[in-house]
Design an enzyme around this catalytic site. Sequence first.
Site, PDB file in Angstrom:
ATOM      1  N   TYR A 156       0.828  -1.191  -0.136  1.00 31.90           N
ATOM      2  CA  TYR A 156       0.224  -0.097   0.277  1.00 31.90           C
ATOM      3  C   TYR A 156       0.924   1.517  -0.279  1.00 31.90           C
ATOM      4  O   TYR A 156       0.597   2.313  -0.075  1.00 31.90           O
ATOM      5  CB  TYR A 156      -0.711   0.022   1.022  1.00 31.90           C
ATOM      6  CG  TYR A 156      -1.779  -1.048   0.933  1.00 31.90           C
ATOM      7  CD1 TYR A 156      -3.251  -1.129   0.499  1.00 31.90           C
ATOM      8  CD2 TYR A 156      -1.675  -2.271   1.894  1.00 31.90           C
ATOM      9  CE1 TYR A 156      -3.932  -2.302   0.189  1.00 31.90           C
ATOM     10  CE2 TYR A 156      -3.036  -3.343   1.702  1.00 31.90           C
ATOM     11  CZ  TYR A 156      -4.032  -3.569   1.359  1.00 31.90           C
ATOM     12  OH  TYR A 156      -4.585  -4.103   1.138  1.00 31.90           O
TER      13      TYR A 156
ATOM     14  N   ASP B 216      -2.368 -11.383   8.831  1.00 32.70           N
ATOM     15  CA  ASP B 216      -1.709 -12.503   8.958  1.00 32.70           C
ATOM     16  C   ASP B 216       0.038 -12.703   8.763  1.00 32.70           C
ATOM     17  O   ASP B 216       0.485 -12.942   9.105  1.00 32.70           O
ATOM     18  CB  ASP B 216      -1.246 -12.266   6.823  1.00 32.70           C
ATOM     19  CG  ASP B 216      -2.922 -12.800   6.437  1.00 32.70           C
ATOM     20  OD1 ASP B 216      -3.710 -14.122   6.490  1.00 32.70           O
ATOM     21  OD2 ASP B 216      -3.334 -12.138   6.077  1.00 32.70           O
TER      22      ASP B 216
ATOM     23  N   HIS C  23       4.354  -7.369  -3.938  1.00 36.05           N
ATOM     24  CA  HIS C  23       3.073  -6.743  -4.845  1.00 36.05           C
ATOM     25  C   HIS C  23       2.502  -6.007  -4.316  1.00 36.05           C
ATOM     26  O   HIS C  23       3.087  -4.719  -3.671  1.00 36.05           O
ATOM     27  CB  HIS C  23       2.660  -7.805  -4.105  1.00 36.05           C
ATOM     28  CG  HIS C  23       2.809  -7.843  -1.976  1.00 36.05           C
ATOM     29  ND1 HIS C  23       1.830  -7.142  -2.263  1.00 36.05           N
ATOM     30  CD2 HIS C  23       2.850  -8.235  -1.340  1.00 36.05           C
ATOM     31  CE1 HIS C  23       2.031  -6.876  -0.600  1.00 36.05           C
ATOM     32  NE2 HIS C  23       3.012  -7.535  -0.268  1.00 36.05           N
TER      33      HIS C  23
ATOM     34  N   TYR D 284     -11.429  -1.092  -0.434  1.00 34.87           N
ATOM     35  CA  TYR D 284     -11.426  -0.699   0.781  1.00 34.87           C
ATOM     36  C   TYR D 284     -10.408  -0.475   1.266  1.00 34.87           C
ATOM     37  O   TYR D 284      -9.781   0.713   2.519  1.00 34.87           O
ATOM     38  CB  TYR D 284     -11.654  -1.751   1.965  1.00 34.87           C
ATOM     39  CG  TYR D 284     -10.323  -2.762   2.277  1.00 34.87           C
ATOM     40  CD1 TYR D 284      -9.851  -3.555   1.873  1.00 34.87           C
ATOM     41  CD2 TYR D 284      -9.932  -2.597   4.019  1.00 34.87           C
ATOM     42  CE1 TYR D 284      -8.739  -3.736   1.932  1.00 34.87           C
ATOM     43  CE2 TYR D 284      -8.920  -3.292   3.782  1.00 34.87           C
ATOM     44  CZ  TYR D 284      -8.342  -3.942   3.249  1.00 34.87           C
ATOM     45  OH  TYR D 284      -7.243  -4.867   3.788  1.00 34.87           O
ATOM     46  N   ARG D 285      -8.990  -0.292   0.763  1.00 28.25           N
ATOM     47  CA  ARG D 285      -7.789  -0.080   1.050  1.00 28.25           C
ATOM     48  C   ARG D 285      -7.147   0.362  -0.334  1.00 28.25           C
ATOM     49  O   ARG D 285      -7.113  -0.017  -1.817  1.00 28.25           O
ATOM     50  CB  ARG D 285      -6.502  -0.368   1.928  1.00 28.25           C
ATOM     51  CG  ARG D 285      -6.268  -0.270   2.364  1.00 28.25           C
ATOM     52  CD  ARG D 285      -6.056  -1.281   3.394  1.00 28.25           C
ATOM     53  NE  ARG D 285      -4.567  -1.275   4.426  1.00 28.25           N
ATOM     54  CZ  ARG D 285      -4.766  -2.066   4.955  1.00 28.25           C
ATOM     55  NH1 ARG D 285      -4.383  -3.245   5.244  1.00 28.25           N
ATOM     56  NH2 ARG D 285      -3.180  -1.975   5.600  1.00 28.25           N
TER      57      ARG D 285
END
Length: 616
Positions: free
Chosen positions: A152, A212, A455, A536-537
Amino acid sequence: MLGAASLPIPPTPSWPEVYSGIPARLADIAAQTKEKIFSQRTLPRAAERTQAEELPILPPEITRERFNEAVAELRKDIGEKNVELNDKPLIDGWYMEHPNTHDAFHIMEQDDTVSSATVYPGSTEEVQTVVRWANKYLIPIYPISMGRNLGYGGAAPRIRGAVVLDLGRRMDKVLKIDPDNCSCLVEPGVSYFALYEAVQATGYPLWIDTPDLGGGSVLGNAVDRGVGYTPYGDHFGCHCGMEVVLPTGEVVRTGMGALPGKNGEDNPCWQSFQYGYGPYSDGIFTQSNFGIVTKMGFWLMPATDHTSYMITFRDEDQYPEIMSTIRPLAINKVLGNVPQLRHVIQELAVTGKPKSYFYDGPGQIPREVIRKWAKEMPCGDCSWVFYGTVYGPDEFRRGQLEIIRREFGKIDGSRLMLPEELPEDHYLHSRVAVCSGVPVLRELDWLQWLPNGAHLFFAPIAPTSGEDVKRLFELCRKRHEEYGIDLFPTLCVASRESHVIVNLVYDRSSKESKAKAYNCLRAMIADAAAEGYGEYRTHILFSDQVAGTYNWNNNALMRMNEALKDALDPNGILAPGKNGIWPKRFRGKGWEILAGDQRTSSLPAIVKEPAAGEKL
Ligand code: ADP
C-alpha cells in the site's frame, strides 16, 4: 553498488533489543525466510542514488537554504540524532528490515516516492513540536507507525520530498494491559509481535488479533482499517479511544478520553466505551490526513479453545455455490471468525517455492500445470481452499463443525480436513496460529513467486454473494490474462461483505513487470467501479483514482473531506494527497493521478494555466 545476492546475510534484529525486531520464538523462521528472499534477489542490496539530483530531494516549494535552516531548527528542538537526512543509498531490505526512506515495493522508480528526511519524535509533545515546525516552514510531513504497510506504499510519503514522521522508533510502549476490562493502550511503535509477547508476559488469558503478518503496528494497521482473523478481526471496530495531534499542533482525546479522570488520571472508561458524547470523531482519523494518532486503545479477546479446518472444492466455477453457503453461516455466526477462501494457486505459492520451480514458460502459469502440482499436495486436485476456525468449548465447536460439514458437504466434491490430518509444514498450521491471535511470518512465502518479488493489492469489497463475487473474479481474470499476470485471489469473509484481496506480484528489477502490475491494477479499479464495486484500501499512488470512484452526488463525500481538511489543516502540511484528500495548497495543481494517467513519476503533471477570461 552495495553487494549482490551472494553476500553473507546478516541476522535479523531481535525484539525487544529493537522495537521492530523479531521475537526469539521466530528467530529461526526469520533467518530461513530472509535467506529465501535474498536467494531470489538479483537487484543489488543498496542502490546508489543517481547523480542527477542533489540530495536530499527537497519538499515542494522550498529552497535548499530554507530547508537546511528548517532541519537545523528541528534538530535543535528534538535532538540531533532524531532527524536523519535521506541522502544515502536506498535499501529495499525485506519485511523485517524495511526502509523508512521510500517504498520498498516501488512500483515506479525506486527513488520516486522518497522522503527528504525522517524525524523520530519521542512523545506526544515532540509530535506537536514537529507539527508546529512543519506549519512554520510549510513542509509536508507524513506520519508512519512502523511503515510496514507494504503493498500500500510502505513508509513512503505521497509527496516526493516530504518529511517522514517515524513515530514507532521512540514511541513503542504498551502503556496498559487491563485483564478485567480485557483491553490495552498502545503507542504507534508496538507491533503485533511485541503486543503478543507483552500479553504473554502478563500471564493473563487474553488474545490479541493479528493480520497475516505480525510485524505491522497495531495502531498503524487499525488507522488504515486493516483486518485480522479472530472474532476481533475488525481492528478499527475493536479499538476504543484515541489520542490525536491535529495538524495545527493541538492534542485531542476521543471517546471517553475527552472527559478528564479524577486527579488528572486518564478517564477510567477510555478503553470501555467507544463513543463518549457528541459526534463520533474516531472514524475521521482513519484512512485520512486529519490527525496523527499517538495513543490508541484496543479490546483484547478472552482466550478460548479453537479448531481450524480447511475445506477444498473441486471445480473452478463452484465459487458462487460456495459463497451462497458461506453467507448464511457467517451471518448466523456459525463460522466463528473471518474465514478465507483462496484459489488453489496459493497452495503452490505458500510453499515458498518460486514460480520457476513449477513452471518456466512465459505468461500465466497454465491451469493444467497448477492441477498437476496440486494433485501431489495435501489439498489434492481442487480449485478453491477455504480456511476457517471455530471457537469455544468442545461441545460448541463440535456442533458448529457438524453444521459446517453438513452445509459445505452439499457442494459436490468438497472435502474437510483438520490440522492433525495434514503434514507439519502445511499452511493450515499457520492459520491455526493466526486465527488464535499468534502472529507469524509465514505469509511472506508467496513473495518468492517471482525474483525480487513485491506486490500490490487490488482490494474491492463485494457483497457475500455468488453473483457479485463472480462478476469481480471475471473482471480480474480478464485483466490478468490481458497483462499475463498470475491471479492470486483471496476472499476474507466478514458475513455481509467480503474483502476480495487480489495480490499482484511483480519483479522489482523489471520495468515491464512493474508496468503490467501497475496498468492491470488501474484497469481493474475502473472496471470494478463501472460495476459498482470499490476498494477498501489502496496503494498511495492509486488513492486519487479510488477516491474518485466514491463520487456519488457530484463527489459530495470528497467535497466534505476537503472542507474538513481545509478547516483542520489550513496550511496543508499533513500527508497531502493521502487517501486522495488534497489540501487547498496542492489541490487541482496536477498532483492527482487519475485513471488513464500516463505519467511515470508521482510528481505533478503540468496543468495548463487558464488563459485570460477562460473558465475552469
Ligand atoms: P504498519 O506498519 O502497521 O503496516 P504504517 O505505519 O505503515 O502501518 O501505517 C499504515 C498507514 O496508516 C499509513 O498510510 C500511515 O500514513 C498511516 N498511519 C500510521 N500511523 C499513523 C498515525 N499514528 N497517525 C496517523 N496515520 C498513521
